[in-house]
Design a protein around this motif. Sequence first.
Motif, PDB file in Angstrom:
ATOM      1  N   ASN A  83      -2.036  20.667  -5.022  1.00 19.73           N
ATOM      2  CA  ASN A  83      -0.548  20.106  -5.135  1.00 19.73           C
ATOM      3  C   ASN A  83      -0.252  18.898  -4.082  1.00 19.73           C
ATOM      4  OD1 ASN A  83       2.022  19.605  -5.317  1.00 19.73           O
ATOM      5  ND2 ASN A  83       2.823  21.818  -4.333  1.00 19.73           N
ATOM      6  N   LEU A  84      -0.286  17.508  -4.709  1.00 22.60           N
ATOM      7  CA  LEU A  84      -0.165  16.513  -3.704  1.00 22.60           C
ATOM      8  C   LEU A  84       1.097  15.817  -3.899  1.00 22.60           C
ATOM      9  CD1 LEU A  84      -3.853  15.045  -4.670  1.00 22.60           C
ATOM     10  CD2 LEU A  84      -3.002  16.579  -2.804  1.00 22.60           C
ATOM     11  N   LYS A  85       1.414  15.015  -2.887  1.00 22.01           N
ATOM     12  CA  LYS A  85       2.518  14.144  -3.090  1.00 22.01           C
ATOM     13  C   LYS A  85       1.786  12.888  -3.561  1.00 22.01           C
ATOM     14  CE  LYS A  85       6.387  12.634  -0.340  1.00 22.01           C
ATOM     15  NZ  LYS A  85       6.120  10.846  -0.033  1.00 22.01           N
ATOM     16  N   ILE A  86       2.323  12.441  -4.961  1.00 25.17           N
ATOM     17  CA  ILE A  86       1.607  11.496  -5.586  1.00 25.17           C
ATOM     18  C   ILE A  86       2.342   9.991  -5.164  1.00 25.17           C
ATOM     19  CG2 ILE A  86       1.533  10.224  -8.123  1.00 25.17           C
ATOM     20  CD1 ILE A  86      -0.101  12.873  -7.778  1.00 25.17           C
ATOM     21  N   ILE A  87       1.392   8.940  -4.720  1.00 21.23           N
ATOM     22  CA  ILE A  87       2.059   7.819  -4.549  1.00 21.23           C
ATOM     23  C   ILE A  87       2.220   7.029  -5.693  1.00 21.23           C
ATOM     24  CG2 ILE A  87       0.938   5.599  -3.453  1.00 21.23           C
ATOM     25  CD1 ILE A  87      -1.128   7.337  -1.990  1.00 21.23           C
ATOM     26  N   PRO A  88       3.633   6.633  -5.821  1.00 24.06           N
ATOM     27  CA  PRO A  88       3.941   6.023  -7.164  1.00 24.06           C
ATOM     28  C   PRO A  88       3.502   4.682  -7.532  1.00 24.06           C
ATOM     29  CG  PRO A  88       5.680   6.042  -5.503  1.00 24.06           C
ATOM     30  CD  PRO A  88       4.508   6.615  -4.890  1.00 24.06           C
ATOM     31  N   ILE A  89       2.139   4.642  -7.449  1.00 25.02           N
ATOM     32  CA  ILE A  89       1.286   3.236  -7.637  1.00 25.02           C
ATOM     33  C   ILE A  89       0.263   3.425  -8.726  1.00 25.02           C
ATOM     34  CG2 ILE A  89      -0.149   1.429  -6.572  1.00 25.02           C
ATOM     35  CD1 ILE A  89       1.455   1.545  -4.020  1.00 25.02           C
ATOM     36  N   GLU A  90       0.350   2.831  -9.650  1.00 21.50           N
ATOM     37  CA  GLU A  90      -0.841   2.934 -10.571  1.00 21.50           C
ATOM     38  C   GLU A  90      -1.898   1.772 -10.295  1.00 21.50           C
ATOM     39  OE1 GLU A  90       0.504   2.641 -14.766  1.00 21.50           O
ATOM     40  OE2 GLU A  90       1.393   4.679 -14.296  1.00 21.50           O
ATOM     41  N   VAL A  91      -2.963   2.283  -9.633  1.00 15.83           N
ATOM     42  CA  VAL A  91      -4.055   1.311  -9.491  1.00 15.83           C
ATOM     43  C   VAL A  91      -5.057   1.105 -10.644  1.00 15.83           C
ATOM     44  CG1 VAL A  91      -6.012   0.991  -7.965  1.00 15.83           C
ATOM     45  CG2 VAL A  91      -4.013   2.265  -6.944  1.00 15.83           C
ATOM     46  N   VAL A  92      -4.896  -0.158 -10.997  1.00 15.78           N
ATOM     47  CA  VAL A  92      -5.526  -0.773 -12.348  1.00 15.78           C
ATOM     48  C   VAL A  92      -6.792  -1.590 -11.929  1.00 15.78           C
ATOM     49  CG1 VAL A  92      -5.680  -2.067 -14.246  1.00 15.78           C
ATOM     50  CG2 VAL A  92      -3.640  -0.387 -13.859  1.00 15.78           C
ATOM     51  N   VAL A  93      -7.948  -1.217 -12.467  1.00 11.88           N
ATOM     52  CA  VAL A  93      -9.153  -2.084 -11.842  1.00 11.88           C
ATOM     53  C   VAL A  93      -9.509  -2.477 -13.162  1.00 11.88           C
ATOM     54  CG1 VAL A  93     -11.195  -2.029 -10.880  1.00 11.88           C
ATOM     55  CG2 VAL A  93      -9.757  -0.411  -9.950  1.00 11.88           C
ATOM     56  N   ARG A  94      -9.877  -3.856 -13.303  1.00 10.47           N
ATOM     57  CA  ARG A  94     -10.402  -4.500 -14.539  1.00 10.47           C
ATOM     58  C   ARG A  94     -11.718  -5.382 -14.326  1.00 10.47           C
ATOM     59  NH1 ARG A  94      -5.750  -5.202 -17.914  1.00 10.47           N
ATOM     60  NH2 ARG A  94      -3.787  -4.607 -16.675  1.00 10.47           N
ATOM     61  N   GLU A 148      -2.823   2.197   3.890  1.00 15.51           N
ATOM     62  CA  GLU A 148      -2.936   2.829   2.555  1.00 15.51           C
ATOM     63  C   GLU A 148      -3.077   2.059   1.415  1.00 15.51           C
ATOM     64  OE1 GLU A 148      -0.308   6.564   4.256  1.00 15.51           O
ATOM     65  OE2 GLU A 148       0.391   5.465   2.326  1.00 15.51           O
ATOM     66  N   LEU A 149      -2.685   0.872   1.425  1.00 15.99           N
ATOM     67  CA  LEU A 149      -2.683  -0.136   0.433  1.00 15.99           C
ATOM     68  C   LEU A 149      -4.313  -0.431   0.270  1.00 15.99           C
ATOM     69  CD1 LEU A 149       0.513  -2.310   0.383  1.00 15.99           C
ATOM     70  CD2 LEU A 149      -0.131  -0.493  -1.053  1.00 15.99           C
ATOM     71  N   GLU A 150      -4.619  -0.883   1.500  1.00  9.76           N
ATOM     72  CA  GLU A 150      -6.134  -1.231   1.734  1.00  9.76           C
ATOM     73  C   GLU A 150      -7.240  -0.269   1.112  1.00  9.76           C
ATOM     74  OE1 GLU A 150      -7.334  -4.363   2.151  1.00  9.76           O
ATOM     75  OE2 GLU A 150      -4.867  -4.770   2.255  1.00  9.76           O
ATOM     76  N   GLU A 151      -6.848   0.972   1.540  1.00  6.32           N
ATOM     77  CA  GLU A 151      -7.392   2.233   1.159  1.00  6.32           C
ATOM     78  C   GLU A 151      -7.676   2.384  -0.411  1.00  6.32           C
ATOM     79  OE1 GLU A 151      -9.271   4.274   2.695  1.00  6.32           O
ATOM     80  OE2 GLU A 151      -9.288   6.228   1.983  1.00  6.32           O
ATOM     81  N   LEU A 152      -6.241   2.263  -0.988  1.00  3.84           N
ATOM     82  CA  LEU A 152      -6.148   2.454  -2.505  1.00  3.84           C
ATOM     83  C   LEU A 152      -7.013   1.261  -3.045  1.00  3.84           C
ATOM     84  CD1 LEU A 152      -2.332   3.001  -3.116  1.00  3.84           C
ATOM     85  CD2 LEU A 152      -4.331   4.679  -3.130  1.00  3.84           C
ATOM     86  N   LYS A 153      -7.360   0.121  -2.571  1.00  4.17           N
ATOM     87  CA  LYS A 153      -7.976  -0.854  -3.274  1.00  4.17           C
ATOM     88  C   LYS A 153      -9.405  -0.501  -2.986  1.00  4.17           C
ATOM     89  CE  LYS A 153      -4.708  -4.502  -2.004  1.00  4.17           C
ATOM     90  NZ  LYS A 153      -4.531  -5.639  -1.203  1.00  4.17           N
ATOM     91  N   ARG A 154      -9.891  -0.253  -1.780  1.00  4.18           N
ATOM     92  CA  ARG A 154     -11.283   0.228  -1.581  1.00  4.18           C
ATOM     93  C   ARG A 154     -11.783   1.516  -2.396  1.00  4.18           C
ATOM     94  NH1 ARG A 154     -14.031   3.864   0.631  1.00  4.18           N
ATOM     95  NH2 ARG A 154     -12.228   5.128   1.159  1.00  4.18           N
ATOM     96  N   LEU A 155     -10.710   2.321  -2.566  1.00  6.28           N
ATOM     97  CA  LEU A 155     -11.147   3.494  -3.544  1.00  6.28           C
ATOM     98  C   LEU A 155     -11.181   2.827  -4.609  1.00  6.28           C
ATOM     99  CD1 LEU A 155      -8.897   6.238  -1.987  1.00  6.28           C
ATOM    100  CD2 LEU A 155     -11.263   6.540  -2.355  1.00  6.28           C
ATOM    101  N   GLY A 156     -10.200   2.233  -5.436  1.00  6.58           N
ATOM    102  CA  GLY A 156     -10.529   1.593  -6.596  1.00  6.58           C
ATOM    103  C   GLY A 156     -11.686   0.905  -6.843  1.00  6.58           C
TER     104      GLY A 156
END
Length: 239
Positions: A83-94, A148-156
Amino acid sequence: MQQKELLYEGKAKKLYKTDDENLLIAEFKDDLTAFNALKKGFEEGKGALNAKISAKIFKMLEENGIKTHLVEVLDDRRHLVRNLKIIPIEVVVRNIATGSLTKRLGIKDGTVLPFSLVEFYYKDDDLGDPLINDEHALLLELVEHENELEELKRLGREINVIMKNYFAKRGLKLVDFKLEFGKDSEGKIYLADEISPDSCRFWDMETNEKLDKDRFREGLGGVKVAYEEVLKRISEDIK
Ligand code: TMP
Ligand code: ASP
């Protein structure tokens, strides 16, 4: 594990509470939607296929050091998840230009991108999930800190490298995909939602045949057969 009341119903999944407040049950539906639910469909068995595909990919990512929300596969279409608090960002990688990227920027469909492009979309159905930049995300307080944005990009990017290689070995080009992330009570970030032909584009390595939800978006037919093909390819034991 006891399933309790419905917490949330999305376009492709239902989320139920359980008797453990730290855990939820995600149930994959047979509904298909596209273009922010302007186009609606139903494909018997699609939910079960996506539940299997997503579980396989999440387990593979876990083996490669990515933390995911998946705790246990309960049955054909239900996953026990954190049960997580969803970050309301869809990370799209192309990796290859198609879909909204070609429309927005006029890049020719099928162009292999010189580097993997990471984009953020604001997860808001009423607004139609608009493309946003880092400053928009901070302005809207979608994350607590720029890090956290950097972390999302890194994970993506990291997930892209792992998945691209995994699918290439199975004769599939990973064209693009969408990820969602959530945070636990300590602020630790986990991969959430699903990874399936609903949320990725896969093209056959040899023929470029579309094996994903574009078959539904574009009315090409053979949606279920395509999803079954993806499951078949990832079920083969390949080193
Ligand atoms: P797009 O080209 O329509 O922007 O889609 C990029 C990728 O993200 C594609 O693999 C489909 C996936 N996606 C979702 O999973 N959910 C969505 O709401 C959207 C717009 C795209
Ligand atoms: N826009 C999503 C897609 O095309 C689905 C939807 O929003 O209904 O993948």
